[in-house]
Design a protein around this motif. Structure first.
Motif, mmCIF file in Angstrom:
data_model
loop_
_atom_site.group_PDB
_atom_site.id
_atom_site.type_symbol
_atom_site.label_atom_id
_atom_site.label_comp_id
_atom_site.label_asym_id
_atom_site.label_seq_id
_atom_site.Cartn_x
_atom_site.Cartn_y
_atom_site.Cartn_z
ATOM 1 N N SER A 1 82.146 73.934 -27.233
ATOM 2 C CA SER A 1 80.847 73.556 -27.787
ATOM 3 C C SER A 1 80.301 72.440 -26.908
ATOM 4 N N THR A 2 79.439 72.789 -25.979
ATOM 5 C CA THR A 2 79.012 71.829 -24.967
ATOM 6 C C THR A 2 77.786 71.037 -25.419
ATOM 7 N N LYS B 1 77.880 77.151 -14.299
ATOM 8 C CA LYS B 1 76.615 77.866 -14.244
ATOM 9 C C LYS B 1 76.406 78.649 -15.525
ATOM 10 N N VAL B 2 75.178 78.605 -16.044
ATOM 11 C CA VAL B 2 74.810 79.441 -17.179
ATOM 12 C C VAL B 2 74.272 80.755 -16.621
ATOM 13 N N HIS B 3 74.922 81.860 -16.962
ATOM 14 C CA HIS B 3 74.566 83.150 -16.387
ATOM 15 C C HIS B 3 73.490 83.842 -17.220
ATOM 16 N N VAL B 4 72.584 84.508 -16.524
ATOM 17 C CA VAL B 4 71.582 85.362 -17.151
ATOM 18 C C VAL B 4 72.110 86.790 -17.100
ATOM 19 N N VAL B 5 72.292 87.389 -18.270
ATOM 20 C CA VAL B 5 72.968 88.688 -18.389
ATOM 21 C C VAL B 5 72.001 89.708 -18.976
ATOM 22 N N ASP B 6 71.985 90.893 -18.367
ATOM 23 C CA ASP B 6 71.173 91.992 -18.875
ATOM 24 C C ASP B 6 71.898 92.614 -20.066
ATOM 25 N N GLY C 1 60.779 84.681 -22.860
ATOM 26 C CA GLY C 1 61.365 86.012 -23.032
ATOM 27 C C GLY C 1 62.874 86.009 -22.952
ATOM 28 N N HIS C 2 63.454 84.973 -22.349
ATOM 29 C CA HIS C 2 64.905 84.831 -22.351
ATOM 30 C C HIS C 2 65.408 84.549 -23.766
ATOM 31 N N LEU C 3 66.622 84.983 -24.047
ATOM 32 C CA LEU C 3 67.285 84.640 -25.306
ATOM 33 C C LEU C 3 68.520 83.827 -24.962
ATOM 34 N N ILE C 4 68.548 82.599 -25.441
ATOM 35 C CA ILE C 4 69.602 81.645 -25.098
ATOM 36 C C ILE C 4 70.596 81.579 -26.253
ATOM 37 N N ILE C 5 71.884 81.667 -25.923
ATOM 38 C CA ILE C 5 72.928 81.614 -26.944
ATOM 39 C C ILE C 5 73.924 80.534 -26.539
ATOM 40 N N ASN C 6 74.310 79.697 -27.499
ATOM 41 C CA ASN C 6 75.330 78.700 -27.195
ATOM 42 C C ASN C 6 76.367 78.606 -28.302
ATOM 43 N N ILE C 7 77.516 78.125 -27.921
ATOM 44 C CA ILE C 7 78.645 77.967 -28.827
ATOM 45 C C ILE C 7 78.458 76.706 -29.666
ATOM 46 N N GLY C 8 78.819 76.801 -30.944
ATOM 47 C CA GLY C 8 78.826 75.645 -31.824
ATOM 48 C C GLY C 8 80.234 75.179 -32.136
ATOM 49 N N ASP C 9 80.319 74.043 -32.799
ATOM 50 C CA ASP C 9 81.612 73.427 -33.086
ATOM 51 C C ASP C 9 82.527 74.317 -33.922
ATOM 52 N N MET C 10 81.935 75.140 -34.811
ATOM 53 C CA MET C 10 82.776 75.961 -35.676
ATOM 54 C C MET C 10 83.519 77.044 -34.898
ATOM 55 N N LEU C 11 82.894 77.591 -33.848
ATOM 56 C CA LEU C 11 83.606 78.551 -33.003
ATOM 57 C C LEU C 11 84.640 77.843 -32.142
ATOM 58 N N GLN C 12 84.318 76.653 -31.688
ATOM 59 C CA GLN C 12 85.310 75.855 -30.963
ATOM 60 C C GLN C 12 86.521 75.595 -31.856
ATOM 61 N N GLU C 13 86.258 75.246 -33.111
ATOM 62 C CA GLU C 13 87.337 74.985 -34.072
ATOM 63 C C GLU C 13 88.147 76.251 -34.330
ATOM 64 N N GLY D 1 79.596 77.200 -22.210
ATOM 65 C CA GLY D 1 79.176 77.069 -23.599
ATOM 66 C C GLY D 1 77.861 77.763 -23.882
ATOM 67 N N PHE D 2 77.201 78.287 -22.838
ATOM 68 C CA PHE D 2 75.903 78.930 -22.954
ATOM 69 C C PHE D 2 75.903 80.283 -22.253
ATOM 70 N N GLY D 3 75.070 81.191 -22.737
ATOM 71 C CA GLY D 3 74.773 82.437 -22.061
ATOM 72 C C GLY D 3 73.328 82.799 -22.340
ATOM 73 N N VAL D 4 72.698 83.503 -21.415
ATOM 74 C CA VAL D 4 71.290 83.880 -21.559
ATOM 75 C C VAL D 4 71.165 85.388 -21.410
ATOM 76 N N LEU D 5 70.435 86.020 -22.324
ATOM 77 C CA LEU D 5 70.248 87.466 -22.303
ATOM 78 C C LEU D 5 68.810 87.832 -21.952
ATOM 79 N N ILE D 6 68.672 88.890 -21.151
ATOM 80 C CA ILE D 6 67.377 89.526 -20.930
ATOM 81 C C ILE D 6 67.475 90.968 -21.424
ATOM 82 N N ASN D 7 66.349 91.604 -21.601
ATOM 83 C CA ASN D 7 66.302 92.983 -22.120
ATOM 84 C C ASN D 7 67.027 93.108 -23.464
ATOM 85 N N HIS D 8 66.915 92.081 -24.255
ATOM 86 C CA HIS D 8 67.551 92.037 -25.567
ATOM 87 C C HIS D 8 66.631 92.682 -26.609
#
Length: 279
Positions: free
Chosen positions: A227-228, A2-7, A207-219, A25-32
């Motif tokens: 990195s999904t 599950k991709v969580h929506v985090v305040d 209004g959501h802000l979506i953040i995901n991991i890339g290959d360089m952080l996986q590395e 590999g993903f997270g979503v922010l609100i009130n950012h």
């Protein structure tokens, strides 16, 4: 999965956000802290830009990789044979930007980059000790004063029914960089792949802000942070007639930053650009 929506303002936001990154590999922010009116303005103004013939005056530079990439020379995702249905513009503070568009886009670039440094401190603080010790320097420091972080303004045009068979707006792929920061697009379609191979819609209310991991952080994390694979699906029905604007910021370390025993940022990026056929 599950991709969580985090305040963003919640006391436990860093922990919950990193837990979401680890599991999906993903997270979503609100009130950012990214102003939605700034995002709205960018979407509106760049939509106009993509409908002007003058966009071709900014055709991309093969060496610098800044400027406008047309649908004809757009990316082909790694492992795919058909180009994505999109055109886009690469924004770097040192690169070419149309004068009338520069103020808002550079303001967004700065704000999102500052937020990214904070999010990377969250990731490092909640990395297991045996993972964190492998970082060649603090994660937030990797992007400090970097010339490499890329802001891409994406335009997915309305579908005509004459697209190449098998083509979609963005075929399944993983990002190259450390983290990607993405305000929710004006239209849906973003999906992430679960471990069982199924595809899940990423929460993407406007209004959501979506953040995901890339290959360089996986590395850099020795595979701890995944990195999904993700994609942007073609809409159907009346939605197929609507364009989609998207604004991913790809956080890249400085060129000399060591990611692992195998790669620096520069060597990893070159390898992937060749795979994408744009280098």
């Amino acid at each position: 999965m599950k991709v969580h929506v985090v305040d963003y303002l919640a006391q436990d936001a860093p922990k919950r956000f990193v837990e979401s990154l680890k599991s999906s590999g993903f997270g979503v922010l609100i009130n950012h802290p990214i102003p939605q009116n700034l995002v709205d303005s960018i979407y509106r103004d760049w939509y106009t830009f993509f409908h002007r013939e003058s966009k071709h005056d900014y055709a991309f530079d093969v060496e610098k990789q800044d400027g406008f990439f047309s649908c004809q020379i757009s990316e082909t995702a790694k492992g795919h044979q058909v180009k994505d249905i999109k055109e886009y513009y690469h924004v770097y503070p040192w690169g070419r930007i149309p004068d009338e568009l520069s103020d808002d886009i550079l303001s967004y670039y700065q704000l999102a980059s500052e937020l990214a440094q904070e999010l990377l401190t969250w990731v490092e603080a909640h990395s297991p000790a045996d993972v964190a010790i492998g970082y060649s320097e603090p994660l937030a420091n990797m992007i400090k004063n970097t010339p490499n972080t890329l802001l891409r303004v994406l335009h997915y045009p309305p579908l005509t029914g004459e697209e190449e068979p098998g083509a979609i707006r963005a075929a399944a792929h993983e990002d190259i960089n450390l983290l990607t920061i993405l305000p929710a697009a004006n239209e849906p379609g973003l999906q992430v792949q679960a471990p069982d191979g199924s595809w899940l819609d990423v929460p993407a209310d406007f209004g959501h802000l979506i953040i995901n991991i890339g290959d360089m952080l996986q590395e850099a994390s020795g595979g701890y942070f995944p990195s999904t694979s993700h994609r942007v699906m073609n809409p159907t029905g009346d939605a197929a007639k609507k364009p989609r604007i998207s604004l991913p910021l790809f956080l890249h370390p400085r060129s000399e930053v060591v990611l692992s025993e195998k790669h620096t940022q520069a060597s990893y990026l070159l390898e992937r650009l060749k795979e994408l056929g744009v280098k």
